[in-house]
Design a protein around this motif. Structure first.
Motif, PDB file in Angstrom:
ATOM      1  N   ASP A  16       0.776  -1.443  -0.067  1.00  0.00           N
ATOM      2  CA  ASP A  16       0.163  -0.266   0.136  1.00  0.00           C
ATOM      3  C   ASP A  16       1.372   1.527   0.234  1.00  0.00           C
ATOM      4  OD1 ASP A  16      -2.610  -1.752  -0.041  1.00  0.00           O
ATOM      5  OD2 ASP A  16      -2.400  -1.363   2.359  1.00  0.00           O
ATOM      6  N   TYR A  17       1.815   1.490   0.689  1.00  0.00           N
ATOM      7  CA  TYR A  17       3.126   2.133   0.932  1.00  0.00           C
ATOM      8  C   TYR A  17       3.617   2.532   0.206  1.00  0.00           C
ATOM      9  CZ  TYR A  17       2.362   3.435   5.880  1.00  0.00           C
ATOM     10  OH  TYR A  17       1.336   3.475   6.968  1.00  0.00           O
ATOM     11  N   LYS A  18       3.885   1.378  -0.874  1.00  0.00           N
ATOM     12  CA  LYS A  18       4.506   1.817  -1.750  1.00  0.00           C
ATOM     13  C   LYS A  18       3.771   2.393  -3.084  1.00  0.00           C
ATOM     14  CE  LYS A  18       8.089  -2.094  -1.080  1.00  0.00           C
ATOM     15  NZ  LYS A  18       8.381  -3.872  -1.130  1.00  0.00           N
ATOM     16  N   SER A  19       2.929   1.716  -3.704  1.00  0.00           N
ATOM     17  CA  SER A  19       2.111   2.425  -4.483  1.00  0.00           C
ATOM     18  C   SER A  19       1.631   3.491  -4.171  1.00  0.00           C
ATOM     19  CB  SER A  19       0.396   1.647  -4.730  1.00  0.00           C
ATOM     20  OG  SER A  19      -0.011   1.572  -3.823  1.00  0.00           O
ATOM     21  N   GLN A  23       3.680   7.011  -6.921  1.00  0.00           N
ATOM     22  CA  GLN A  23       3.057   8.187  -8.256  1.00  0.00           C
ATOM     23  C   GLN A  23       2.151   8.575  -7.119  1.00  0.00           C
ATOM     24  OE1 GLN A  23       1.240   5.310 -11.111  1.00  0.00           O
ATOM     25  NE2 GLN A  23       2.105   6.447 -12.739  1.00  0.00           N
ATOM     26  N   ALA A  24       2.414   9.979  -6.781  1.00  0.00           N
ATOM     27  CA  ALA A  24       2.121  10.369  -5.690  1.00  0.00           C
ATOM     28  C   ALA A  24       2.016  11.640  -6.319  1.00  0.00           C
ATOM     29  CB  ALA A  24       2.448  10.304  -4.092  1.00  0.00           C
ATOM     30  N   PRO A  30       7.456  23.095   5.543  1.00  0.00           N
ATOM     31  CA  PRO A  30       8.535  22.732   6.287  1.00  0.00           C
ATOM     32  C   PRO A  30       8.475  21.946   7.398  1.00  0.00           C
ATOM     33  CG  PRO A  30       8.003  25.304   6.018  1.00  0.00           C
ATOM     34  CD  PRO A  30       6.845  24.297   5.650  1.00  0.00           C
ATOM     35  N   HIS A  31       6.925  21.092   7.637  1.00  0.00           N
ATOM     36  CA  HIS A  31       6.637  20.357   9.097  1.00  0.00           C
ATOM     37  C   HIS A  31       6.642  19.162   8.653  1.00  0.00           C
ATOM     38  CE1 HIS A  31       7.319  24.056  11.132  1.00  0.00           C
ATOM     39  NE2 HIS A  31       5.993  24.760  10.332  1.00  0.00           N
ATOM     40  N   PHE A  32       6.006  18.879   7.288  1.00  0.00           N
ATOM     41  CA  PHE A  32       5.860  17.520   7.377  1.00  0.00           C
ATOM     42  C   PHE A  32       5.082  17.005   5.504  1.00  0.00           C
ATOM     43  CE2 PHE A  32       2.081  19.137   9.390  1.00  0.00           C
ATOM     44  CZ  PHE A  32       1.221  19.023   8.382  1.00  0.00           C
ATOM     45  N   THR A  33       5.117  16.742   5.314  1.00  0.00           N
ATOM     46  CA  THR A  33       4.486  16.502   3.770  1.00  0.00           C
ATOM     47  C   THR A  33       3.798  14.922   3.014  1.00  0.00           C
ATOM     48  OG1 THR A  33       6.812  16.750   2.843  1.00  0.00           O
ATOM     49  CG2 THR A  33       4.878  15.237   1.610  1.00  0.00           C
ATOM     50  N   ILE A  34       2.345  15.612   2.446  1.00  0.00           N
ATOM     51  CA  ILE A  34       1.430  14.432   2.001  1.00  0.00           C
ATOM     52  C   ILE A  34       1.645  13.878   0.830  1.00  0.00           C
ATOM     53  CG2 ILE A  34      -1.055  14.551   2.456  1.00  0.00           C
ATOM     54  CD1 ILE A  34      -1.715  16.589   4.723  1.00  0.00           C
ATOM     55  N   LEU A  35       1.739  12.691   0.693  1.00  0.00           N
ATOM     56  CA  LEU A  35       1.446  12.026  -0.983  1.00  0.00           C
ATOM     57  C   LEU A  35      -0.019  11.758  -0.781  1.00  0.00           C
ATOM     58  CD1 LEU A  35       4.962  10.584  -0.737  1.00  0.00           C
ATOM     59  CD2 LEU A  35       4.692  12.873  -1.493  1.00  0.00           C
ATOM     60  N   ALA A  36      -0.395  11.735  -1.668  1.00  0.00           N
ATOM     61  CA  ALA A  36      -1.855  11.627  -2.445  1.00  0.00           C
ATOM     62  C   ALA A  36      -1.704  10.503  -3.524  1.00  0.00           C
ATOM     63  CB  ALA A  36      -2.666  12.643  -2.041  1.00  0.00           C
ATOM     64  N   ARG A  37      -1.997   9.722  -3.652  1.00  0.00           N
ATOM     65  CA  ARG A  37      -2.795   9.271  -4.676  1.00  0.00           C
ATOM     66  C   ARG A  37      -3.920   7.769  -4.918  1.00  0.00           C
ATOM     67  NH1 ARG A  37      -0.702   3.143  -6.521  1.00  0.00           N
ATOM     68  NH2 ARG A  37      -0.922   3.975  -9.249  1.00  0.00           N
ATOM     69  N   ASP A  83      -5.434   7.119  -1.436  1.00  0.00           N
ATOM     70  CA  ASP A  83      -4.782   6.703  -0.351  1.00  0.00           C
ATOM     71  C   ASP A  83      -3.983   8.192   0.283  1.00  0.00           C
ATOM     72  OD1 ASP A  83      -5.811   4.447  -0.371  1.00  0.00           O
ATOM     73  OD2 ASP A  83      -3.918   3.572  -1.184  1.00  0.00           O
ATOM     74  N   PHE A  84      -3.340   8.714   1.417  1.00  0.00           N
ATOM     75  CA  PHE A  84      -2.786   9.656   1.466  1.00  0.00           C
ATOM     76  C   PHE A  84      -1.263   9.110   2.618  1.00  0.00           C
ATOM     77  CE2 PHE A  84      -6.922  11.194   1.257  1.00  0.00           C
ATOM     78  CZ  PHE A  84      -6.319  12.968   0.498  1.00  0.00           C
ATOM     79  N   VAL A  85      -0.067   9.679   2.735  1.00  0.00           N
ATOM     80  CA  VAL A  85       1.077   9.437   2.824  1.00  0.00           C
ATOM     81  C   VAL A  85       1.364  10.647   3.613  1.00  0.00           C
ATOM     82  CG1 VAL A  85       3.411   8.363   3.227  1.00  0.00           C
ATOM     83  CG2 VAL A  85       1.355   7.257   2.542  1.00  0.00           C
ATOM     84  N   VAL A  86       1.589  10.488   5.023  1.00  0.00           N
ATOM     85  CA  VAL A  86       2.301  11.623   6.158  1.00  0.00           C
ATOM     86  C   VAL A  86       3.040  11.729   5.994  1.00  0.00           C
ATOM     87  CG1 VAL A  86       1.317  13.699   7.807  1.00  0.00           C
ATOM     88  CG2 VAL A  86      -0.995  12.419   6.865  1.00  0.00           C
ATOM     89  N   ILE A  87       4.437  12.168   5.770  1.00  0.00           N
ATOM     90  CA  ILE A  87       5.862  12.195   6.389  1.00  0.00           C
ATOM     91  C   ILE A  87       5.927  13.634   7.346  1.00  0.00           C
ATOM     92  CG2 ILE A  87       7.747  11.450   5.887  1.00  0.00           C
ATOM     93  CD1 ILE A  87       6.901  10.845   3.027  1.00  0.00           C
ATOM     94  N   ALA A  88       6.637  12.972   8.306  1.00  0.00           N
ATOM     95  CA  ALA A  88       6.894  13.932   9.294  1.00  0.00           C
ATOM     96  C   ALA A  88       8.083  14.510   8.964  1.00  0.00           C
ATOM     97  CB  ALA A  88       7.266  13.618  10.652  1.00  0.00           C
ATOM     98  N   LYS A  89       8.835  15.798   9.538  1.00  0.00           N
ATOM     99  CA  LYS A  89       9.699  16.443   9.298  1.00  0.00           C
ATOM    100  C   LYS A  89      10.094  16.580  10.720  1.00  0.00           C
ATOM    101  CE  LYS A  89       9.638  17.935   4.818  1.00  0.00           C
ATOM    102  NZ  LYS A  89       9.293  19.127   3.265  1.00  0.00           N
TER     103      LYS A  89
END
Length: 117
Positions: A16-19, A23-24, A30-37, A83-89
């Motif tokens: 799930d995460y790899k997909s 392609q996102a 500056p604090h976090f990134t959200i990837l969506a697919r 599908d959203f992945v939130v990545i912390a900074k």
């Protein structure tokens, strides 16, 4: 409307995460990134990536996850089927809860718009 955060609303497997990483669409701060697919389901799903290298303490990582999940839970009915992945900074731990929520709302909104390509 049901506002729970059940198992079907989470990204569970490495595939799930790899997909999403492959392609996102990206919305960041500056604090976090959200990837969506886009996904083939009828609802959005959330995954979290909070590296120890970025947020050192367990308390800080748990706070990040708790606030992010709560924001997603409250917004789930207005989010598209993605599908959203939130990545912390690192700097995420310096935000107040209020600022954190405002920033999340802004990024959810940005990723909810129809994609331009």
């Amino acid at each position: 409307m049901n506002y729970d955060f059940s198992r079907e609303l989470r990204l569970l497997t490495p595939e799930d995460y790899k997909s999403v990483f492959k392609q996102a669409h990206r919305a960041g701060s500056p604090h976090f990134t959200i990837l969506a697919r886009e996904n083939s389901l009828s609802h959005p799903r959330l995954g979290l990536a909070v590296p120890k290298k970025q947020i050192k303490t367990a308390v800080g990582r748990n706070k990040f996850k708790r606030i992010t999940r709560e924001s997603f839970r409250n917004k789930q009915h207005s989010l598209p089927a993605k599908d959203f992945v939130v990545i912390a900074k690192k700097s995420a731990q310096e935000l107040s809860n209020e600022d954190f929520n405002k920033l999340l709302d802004k990024l959810w909104h940005r990723l909810s718009r129809p994609s331009r390509g």
